[in-house]
Design an enzyme around this catalytic site. Sequence first.
Site, PDB file in Angstrom:
ATOM      1  NE  ARG A 226      21.932  16.087  13.088  1.00  0.00           N
ATOM      2  CZ  ARG A 226      21.738  14.821  12.692  1.00  0.00           C
ATOM      3  NH1 ARG A 226      20.709  14.136  13.145  1.00  0.00           N
ATOM      4  NH2 ARG A 226      22.583  14.242  11.856  1.00  0.00           N
ATOM      5  CG  HIS A 274      20.929  10.434  17.130  1.00  0.00           C
ATOM      6  ND1 HIS A 274      21.617  11.616  17.024  1.00  0.00           N
ATOM      7  CD2 HIS A 274      20.576  10.103  15.862  1.00  0.00           C
ATOM      8  CE1 HIS A 274      21.687  11.988  15.757  1.00  0.00           C
ATOM      9  NE2 HIS A 274      21.047  11.086  15.027  1.00  0.00           N
TER      10      HIS A 274
HETATM   11  P1  NAP Z   1      16.854  17.208   3.253  1.00  0.00           P
HETATM   12  O1  NAP Z   1      16.364  16.313   2.156  1.00  0.00           O
HETATM   13  O2  NAP Z   1      18.038  18.084   3.023  1.00  0.00           O
HETATM   14  O3  NAP Z   1      15.586  18.097   3.674  1.00  0.00           O
HETATM   15  C1  NAP Z   1      15.683  19.191   4.514  1.00  0.00           C
HETATM   16  C2  NAP Z   1      14.376  19.941   4.451  1.00  0.00           C
HETATM   17  O4  NAP Z   1      14.455  21.059   5.360  1.00  0.00           O
HETATM   18  C3  NAP Z   1      14.091  20.527   3.063  1.00  0.00           C
HETATM   19  O5  NAP Z   1      12.727  20.455   2.776  1.00  0.00           O
HETATM   20  C4  NAP Z   1      14.531  21.983   3.214  1.00  0.00           C
HETATM   21  O6  NAP Z   1      13.873  22.869   2.359  1.00  0.00           O
HETATM   22  C5  NAP Z   1      14.111  22.237   4.638  1.00  0.00           C
HETATM   23  N1  NAP Z   1      14.826  23.387   5.192  1.00  0.00           N
HETATM   24  C6  NAP Z   1      16.158  23.552   5.352  1.00  0.00           C
HETATM   25  N2  NAP Z   1      16.426  24.764   5.859  1.00  0.00           N
HETATM   26  C7  NAP Z   1      15.239  25.382   6.008  1.00  0.00           C
HETATM   27  C8  NAP Z   1      14.854  26.665   6.455  1.00  0.00           C
HETATM   28  N3  NAP Z   1      15.757  27.564   6.859  1.00  0.00           N
HETATM   29  N4  NAP Z   1      13.526  26.967   6.468  1.00  0.00           N
HETATM   30  C9  NAP Z   1      12.616  26.070   6.038  1.00  0.00           C
HETATM   31  N5  NAP Z   1      12.923  24.841   5.594  1.00  0.00           N
HETATM   32  C10 NAP Z   1      14.217  24.507   5.577  1.00  0.00           C
HETATM   33  O7  NAP Z   1      17.185  16.381   4.551  1.00  0.00           O
HETATM   34  P2  NAP Z   1      16.599  14.936   4.971  1.00  0.00           P
HETATM   35  O8  NAP Z   1      17.341  13.866   4.293  1.00  0.00           O
HETATM   36  O9  NAP Z   1      15.116  14.981   4.844  1.00  0.00           O
HETATM   37  O10 NAP Z   1      17.011  14.907   6.518  1.00  0.00           O
HETATM   38  C11 NAP Z   1      16.518  15.889   7.426  1.00  0.00           C
HETATM   39  C12 NAP Z   1      17.298  15.813   8.726  1.00  0.00           C
HETATM   40  O11 NAP Z   1      16.931  14.643   9.460  1.00  0.00           O
HETATM   41  C13 NAP Z   1      18.815  15.640   8.565  1.00  0.00           C
HETATM   42  O12 NAP Z   1      19.431  16.879   8.284  1.00  0.00           O
HETATM   43  C14 NAP Z   1      19.214  15.109   9.917  1.00  0.00           C
HETATM   44  O13 NAP Z   1      19.488  16.211  10.768  1.00  0.00           O
HETATM   45  C15 NAP Z   1      17.949  14.388  10.415  1.00  0.00           C
HETATM   46  N6  NAP Z   1      18.135  12.925  10.563  1.00  0.00           N
HETATM   47  C16 NAP Z   1      17.987  12.374  11.796  1.00  0.00           C
HETATM   48  C17 NAP Z   1      18.129  10.999  11.963  1.00  0.00           C
HETATM   49  C18 NAP Z   1      17.906  10.371  13.301  1.00  0.00           C
HETATM   50  O14 NAP Z   1      18.162   9.181  13.464  1.00  0.00           O
HETATM   51  N7  NAP Z   1      17.423  11.095  14.288  1.00  0.00           N
HETATM   52  C19 NAP Z   1      18.424  10.199  10.859  1.00  0.00           C
HETATM   53  C20 NAP Z   1      18.587  10.795   9.615  1.00  0.00           C
HETATM   54  C21 NAP Z   1      18.430  12.164   9.469  1.00  0.00           C
HETATM   55  P3  NAP Z   1      14.069  22.762   0.751  1.00  0.00           P
HETATM   56  O15 NAP Z   1      13.306  21.505   0.347  1.00  0.00           O
HETATM   57  O16 NAP Z   1      13.476  23.992   0.214  1.00  0.00           O
HETATM   58  O17 NAP Z   1      15.550  22.634   0.508  1.00  0.00           O
END
Ligand code: NAP
Length: 311
Positions: A226, A274
């Site tokens: 993001r 994006h």
């Molecule tokens: P997710 O499964 O919720 O994983 C988020 C990760 O970030 C988890 O490992 C979490 O830790 C960690 N995290 C959150 N807050 C943190 C903090 N304060 N300090 C350290 N680590 C932290 O999300 P996801 O499905 O992998 O997706 C990640 C992001 O990718 C989405 O939120 C979205 O913004 C982005 N995205 C972008 C696109 C694009 O096309 N550009 C597409 C899809 C998604 P824990 O494991 O301990 O909870």
Amino acid sequence: MLNILYAANPDDWDEYGAQLRVAFDEAGLVCNLIQDAANPEDVDYIIYAPSGGLDDFTPFVNAKLVQSLWAGVEVPTANKTLTQPLSRMVEPGLSLGMADYVMGHVLRHHLGTDHFAAAKPGVWHEGLIPPLAQDRMVGILGLGALGMFCAHKLADFGFQTCGWSRSLKTDDRVGCFSGDDGLAQVLAQSDILVLLLPNTPDTYHVVNADSIAQMRDGVAIVNPGRGPLIDDDALIDGLDSGKVSGATLDVFAIEPLPEDHPYWVHPKVLVTPHIASATRTNTACDVVAENIRRGEAGELFLNIVDMKAGY
Ligand code: NAP
């Protein structure tokens, strides 16, 4: 008969409508899939994306779940009317697409491809042999559904990998870190840094002047997470000083990225609009159906969002 409201992008209704019905049938769900709710109190489940325009969840007093079609949930978690459980999208197509993007851009930085693409015709650069992948460390901030999946793909290819998350993970192939000290360790050892954190108050500007100073000289940054994860001024300073060798940016604080933003013309920045990945309808419909089946069977929903943490 369940009433399931489709409240995502209306342009995707034809595709989703057809594929959801197939997935519901396969899951044994007898339901009425609707686009408009004449009686919101009769709606059992809401399939949601911010692009659908639904912003008041108050009338849906009997909805058991709001199932997001998006992985990023900063919009619904900021919506005070949303008191029903919210599930974010985790599905194989989205993960595979993200792994392709991450692998492609990590390899670009690893191989120095941009240097050759920008070279003047007729100029023969000798000696710029890239190191082996096994001698390159890729760090991933965020080891969730997408981050860990990408880390494993990078490890399969041969890269050294490490990553950072809020709770400490254990993994055979990915060095896992958490906390402030853990972040410092990931920053200090990564040649290429991939950002796959959600946008929350705690992750705002995780890449800033201080954290860039802790990174390796010549680090490359890939951000499909993001935009607010990065302090843009600090990154541009890092690129201009040579501390950061290059950045691939897919997401921005303001989208579309304004026409006059310095990223567009910066020689060390590649802007992608994006497109890193997206929810794939066929695989996502199976996930939606499975979550509703779980709800009806009294089982726990998958991928429930922690509204307080914001992801
Ligand atoms: P997710 O499964 O919720 O994983 C988020 C990760 O970030 C988890 O490992 C979490 O830790 C960690 N995290 C959150 N807050 C943190 C903090 N304060 N300090 C350290 N680590 C932290 O999300 P996801 O499905 O992998 O997706 C990640 C992001 O990718 C989405 O939120 C979205 O913004 C982005 N995205 C972008 C696109 C694009 O096309 N550009 C597409 C899809 C998604 P824990 O494991 O301990 O909870």
